[in-house]
Design a protein around this motif. Structure first.
Motif, PDB file in Angstrom:
ATOM      1  N   VAL A  13      16.300 -59.059 -11.340  1.00 27.43           N
ATOM      2  CA  VAL A  13      15.695 -60.024 -12.463  1.00 27.43           C
ATOM      3  C   VAL A  13      16.803 -61.085 -12.676  1.00 27.43           C
ATOM      4  O   VAL A  13      17.676 -61.165 -13.207  1.00 27.43           O
ATOM      5  N   THR A  14      16.219 -62.397 -12.206  1.00 18.82           N
ATOM      6  CA  THR A  14      17.153 -63.632 -12.558  1.00 18.82           C
ATOM      7  C   THR A  14      16.241 -64.635 -13.318  1.00 18.82           C
ATOM      8  O   THR A  14      15.159 -64.048 -13.943  1.00 18.82           O
ATOM      9  N   GLU A  15      16.853 -65.600 -13.637  1.00 26.75           N
ATOM     10  CA  GLU A  15      16.233 -66.664 -14.655  1.00 26.75           C
ATOM     11  C   GLU A  15      15.063 -67.349 -13.832  1.00 26.75           C
ATOM     12  O   GLU A  15      14.029 -67.690 -14.346  1.00 26.75           O
ATOM     13  N   HIS A 357      12.937 -63.760 -18.904  1.00 26.56           N
ATOM     14  CA  HIS A 357      13.210 -64.064 -20.283  1.00 26.56           C
ATOM     15  C   HIS A 357      14.773 -63.281 -20.647  1.00 26.56           C
ATOM     16  O   HIS A 357      15.616 -63.959 -21.323  1.00 26.56           O
ATOM     17  N   ALA A 358      14.822 -62.225 -20.326  1.00 25.87           N
ATOM     18  CA  ALA A 358      15.725 -61.318 -20.625  1.00 25.87           C
ATOM     19  C   ALA A 358      16.864 -61.973 -19.744  1.00 25.87           C
ATOM     20  O   ALA A 358      18.191 -61.880 -20.385  1.00 25.87           O
ATOM     21  N   ALA A 359      16.851 -62.327 -18.599  1.00 23.15           N
ATOM     22  CA  ALA A 359      18.026 -62.762 -17.798  1.00 23.15           C
ATOM     23  C   ALA A 359      18.531 -64.180 -18.521  1.00 23.15           C
ATOM     24  O   ALA A 359      19.885 -64.400 -18.689  1.00 23.15           O
ATOM     25  N   SER A 363      21.928 -63.570 -20.844  1.00 21.90           N
ATOM     26  CA  SER A 363      22.955 -63.831 -20.015  1.00 21.90           C
ATOM     27  C   SER A 363      23.170 -65.237 -19.793  1.00 21.90           C
ATOM     28  O   SER A 363      24.213 -65.951 -20.133  1.00 21.90           O
ATOM     29  N   GLY A 364      22.124 -65.982 -19.013  1.00 18.15           N
ATOM     30  CA  GLY A 364      22.436 -67.417 -18.618  1.00 18.15           C
ATOM     31  C   GLY A 364      22.496 -68.377 -19.757  1.00 18.15           C
ATOM     32  O   GLY A 364      23.467 -69.147 -19.550  1.00 18.15           O
ATOM     33  N   GLY A 377      27.232 -64.543 -16.259  1.00 15.26           N
ATOM     34  CA  GLY A 377      25.959 -64.818 -16.774  1.00 15.26           C
ATOM     35  C   GLY A 377      24.890 -64.933 -15.655  1.00 15.26           C
ATOM     36  O   GLY A 377      23.535 -65.098 -15.959  1.00 15.26           O
ATOM     37  N   GLN A 378      25.102 -65.063 -14.453  1.00 17.68           N
ATOM     38  CA  GLN A 378      24.131 -65.135 -13.377  1.00 17.68           C
ATOM     39  C   GLN A 378      24.323 -64.047 -12.332  1.00 17.68           C
ATOM     40  O   GLN A 378      25.388 -63.786 -12.047  1.00 17.68           O
TER      41      GLN A 378
END
Length: 460
Positions: A13-15, A357-359, A363-364, A377-378
């Motif tokens: 799961v990424t942005e 949204h969580a990523a 984090s990001g 963050g990624q």
């Protein structure tokens, strides 16, 4: 021969999106390759099936030392590791010391480095009696951001910064390229409302919200963003309980102001009618948890992209400081590091919102906010291999039973939580295995912002 030290498999799961049957290959503590399908050879492979593989969370607002001889970094970072949080950003309002000089910042960092189980960054602040003279030195020493307050919680530990001094501080912070985060409550509005509450002899759970009306929050938000606009500083609201606050942030961004804003997880999960009425002091925080309609408004803003980051505002007050039936006698704040990620993922799934949204929110965006996105963050090649793995593990949360909290209470205890962190990796090493925190004190490192990145952002 293995090409990598470790491979972590699952649903990435990424942005940008979700990759089923994906993998993260790790070498030397860094992410070396991302892919889908057949994974490369590695010394160790951790296959989590369909579980979600997210970048390790960065909690933008933690108070590890608000109560002396209570939590400290040993416990706050233990809770963090158990919740998929690989970096905490700690606030400068420690009991007995205001982190307002370079020497105090370095001293805190040295002590934290001996205790922390995950990485940490540090906010700094100013002593109102000393003005803005220490800001440049604090930035040079490694402060990740600056924190100020428009409300005086304590004249020594958590002082109010008056409007003229706040303006001067923003002007100095702007030169560093870092953010100025502000506790957003108007002093005079709260003092007047508090007097009305006491005169009416309201002592139950309703007293707290009544003593901090919505306008006390939005007036402070307007002050922060107006000063940010005038000084060119990046202005950050460290917690907002009101939909209107996010509308204001959106409006100021449209005007060219670097206006960011933070939602604490308790504003997204709790409301006054359902939770504060039941929990009383355990749900007391500043600004207060508000009505159900405001909670739903925040989810609408989250879906629209108007929330910059999600945090806990974590503080583990001892139970005696949260148990008075007289609402206003209780300390403000609550623990949440162990369940922040789980609660946000639960909310996204329940509302049919993308997990991307969580990523971004966990984090990001936080990495970009604190100028550490070159490392944190990624899920990206070259970044630290900080990874949080979440799976569908329905349970009734019991903070005392988990063993990862210094206090045996939580505003979320007894709540049915659907997802859980089942593994946490810090720079490629397993620090939480789903049951036990494996990282010893001293595992974590001090994360400082990249100053050229900060300067470039300030110049944009």
């Amino acid at each position: 021969m293995a090409d990598f030290d470790r491979v972590v498999r699952g649903t990435l799961v990424t942005e940008e999106g979700v990759i089923e049957n994906g993998y993260v290959a790790i070498a030397g503590g860094k992410i070396a390759r991302l892919g889908q399908g057949v994974a490369p050879a590695a010394v160790q492979t951790d296959d989590f099936g369909s579980a979600y593989i997210l970048p390790g969370a960065i909690d933008p607002q933690v108070h590890s030392r608000s109560q002396g001889d209570q939590e400290d970094f040993i416990w706050s970072t233990r809770s963090a590791a158990a919740g998929g949080v690989t970096t905490i950003v700690d606030m400068p309002y420690d009991q007995g010391v205001l982190i307002s000089t370079p020497d105090l910042l370095r001293e805190k960092a040295a002590e934290a480095a001996e205790q922390a189980r995950v990485d940490f960054a540090l906010y700094a602040t100013i002593n109102p009696h000393h003005g803005v003279s220490q800001i440049a030195g604090l930035a040079e020493a490694g402060a990740a951001a600056f924190k100020f307050s428009t409300f005086e919680t304590d004249p020594v530990r958590f002082p109010r910064i008056t409007t003229p001094l706040l303006h001067a501080a923003f002007a100095e912070v702007a030169k560093t390229g870092l953010i100025a985060g502000v506790h957003n409550e108007n002093q005079e509005m709260i003092e007047a409302a508090m007097a009305r509450v006491k005169a009416a002899a309201i002592t139950d759970y309703r007293a707290h919200t009544a003593s901090r009306p919505a306008a006390s929050e939005t007036l402070a938000i307007a002050e922060v963003y107006e000063i940010a606009q005038d000084t060119g500083c990046s202005g950050h609201i460290v917690h907002c309980s009101l939909g209107r606050g996010y509308e204001m942030a959106e409006s100021y961004r449209a005007q060219g102001v670097d206006a960011t804003i933070e939602a604490c997880i308790h504003y997204l999960v709790c409301c006054e009618e359902e939770d504060v009425s039941r929990l009383v002091g355990k749900a007391k925080c500043n600004p207060p948890i508000r009505a159900r309609a405001e909670r739903e408004a925040l989810w609408d803003h989250l879906a629209r992209g108007n929330i910059t980051v999600v945090s806990t505002d974590h503080v583990s007050w001892s139970l005696e400081r949260k148990s008075s039936p007289v609402m206003l006698e209780n300390s403000s704040g609550m623990p949440g590091l162990e369940v922040m990620g789980s609660l946000l993922i639960d909310g996204l799934v329940a509302r049919g919102l993308p997990l991307t949204h969580a990523a971004k929110l966990l984090s990001g965006n936080a990495a970009r906010l604190f100028r550490i996105s070159d490392r944190k963050g990624q899920l990206a090649v070259g970044c630290d291999a900080d990874i949080a793995v979440y799976a569908h593990r329905p349970r009734v949360y019991d903070a005392a039973a988990s063993g990862h909290n210094v206090v045996g209470w939580s505003p979320y205890e007894g709540r049915a939580i659907q997802h859980a962190a089942i593994a946490t990796f810090l720079r490629g090493e397993l620090v939480f295995d789903g049951t036990e925190v494996l990282a010893a004190p001293g595992t974590g490192s001090w994360v400082k912002p990249t100053r050229p990145v900060a300067a470039a952002l300030a110049a944009e």
